[in-house]
Design an enzyme around this catalytic site. Structure first.
Site, PDB file in Angstrom:
ATOM      1  N   ASN A 190    -128.946  -7.967 -18.398  1.00  0.00           N
ATOM      2  CA  ASN A 190    -128.188  -8.482 -19.555  1.00  0.00           C
ATOM      3  C   ASN A 190    -128.226 -10.002 -19.678  1.00  0.00           C
ATOM      4  OD1 ASN A 190    -127.365  -5.858 -20.300  1.00  0.00           O
ATOM      5  ND2 ASN A 190    -125.792  -5.929 -18.694  1.00  0.00           N
ATOM      6  N   ARG A 191    -129.339 -10.594 -19.248  1.00  0.00           N
ATOM      7  CA  ARG A 191    -129.532 -12.051 -19.339  1.00  0.00           C
ATOM      8  C   ARG A 191    -128.548 -12.840 -18.476  1.00  0.00           C
ATOM      9  NH1 ARG A 191    -133.596 -10.334 -20.646  1.00  0.00           N
ATOM     10  NH2 ARG A 191    -134.720 -10.534 -22.614  1.00  0.00           N
ATOM     11  N   LEU A 192    -127.885 -12.167 -17.536  1.00  0.00           N
ATOM     12  CA  LEU A 192    -126.926 -12.867 -16.672  1.00  0.00           C
ATOM     13  C   LEU A 192    -127.611 -13.194 -15.343  1.00  0.00           C
ATOM     14  CD1 LEU A 192    -123.746 -10.854 -17.641  1.00  0.00           C
ATOM     15  CD2 LEU A 192    -124.531 -13.077 -18.475  1.00  0.00           C
TER      16      LEU A 192
END
Ligand SMILES: Cc1cc2nc3c(=O)[nH]c(=O)nc-3n(C[C@H](O)[C@H](O)[C@H](O)COP(=O)(O)O)c2cc1C
Length: 213
Positions: A190-192
């Site tokens: 999730n792009r984290l």
């Protein structure tokens, strides 16, 4: 077409990067990731983006090959009269990027740049295949040339000139990027992503922080 590009995305799930697992020294951490990248049989694992800038700050980037690294820095070879060479002459700073997509990893390095010694450049130059050594003479890198024949003629001429020994051109050699900042980026879901940045302090120690993805 545009929509297709916008739809391209990949979720990263392979690995994590945690404060408790990293080395206190970024070059040791680089050595660890380098070993894993080599073991993963990544093609052209030593290809890195090199960004330089003019005196006014106009940026310019291209790929070069990493040819060595140690506690002092990261070494690549090029033509000192090339566009990058001219930028480095007036603004001896650079950024390097490795993107090892197979490991979902990026490494960013920023620092000051110096020429390596003539002796070290000679040593590497002499280890290169004869064709590459002639190529260094034959190509006025980054200059405009009339056509490809110019290079081919130069190759013939230099093969003829250097029958016994191909010396290193005085305008060709190595640079070392001495890092002030090194960031290790591990792709996460999730792009984290995980980002751990090392910054060199005045006393020579490295400060370690986590950056938001
Ligand atoms: C995979 C790859 C590796 C390269 N390695 C080098 C290198 O080690 N040294 C170099 O001078 N150019 C290398 N090049 C060419 C540079 O990207 C660039 O075209 C050239 O250095 C001229 O750049 P400049 O005009 O900004 O100086 C490589 C290109 C690629 C795609």
């Amino acid at each position: 077409m545009k929509k297709n590009i916008a739809d391209l995305r990949k979720d990263y799930r392979l690995k994590t990067l945690n404060e408790e697992d990293i080395s206190a020294d970024p070059v040791e951490q680089f050595t660890l990731w380098w070993g894993e990248a080599v073991a993963s049989e990544i093609e052209e694992v030593n290809a890195m983006t090199l960004a330089t800038a003019s005196k006014e700050g106009l940026p310019s980037a291209r790929i070069v090959l990493l040819k060595g690294f140690n506690e002092t820095g990261f070494i690549f070879f090029t033509n000192y009269n090339s566009y990058k060479g001219k930028q480095l002459q007036v603004n001896p700073k650079a950024a390097l990027i490795f993107f090892w997509k197979e490991l979902e990893r990026q490494i960013r390095i920023e620092g000051k740049v110096e020429k390596i010694t003539a002796k070290d450049s000679d040593e590497y130059f002499n280890s290169r295949p004869a064709g590459s050594r002639i190529g260094a003479w034959a190509s006025p890198q980054s200059n405009i040339i009339e056509n490809r024949a110019v290079i081919e003629e130069n190759v013939k001429k230099y093969i003829d000139d250097f029958r016994q020994h191909i010396p290193r051109p005085p305008y060709w050699g190595g640079y070392i990027v001495k890092p002030d900042i090194i960031e290790f980026w591990q792709g996460r879901s999730n792009r984290l992503h995980d980002r751990i940045q090392y910054t060199k302090q005045n006393n020579g120690n490295w400060k370690i922080v986590r950056l938001a993805p």
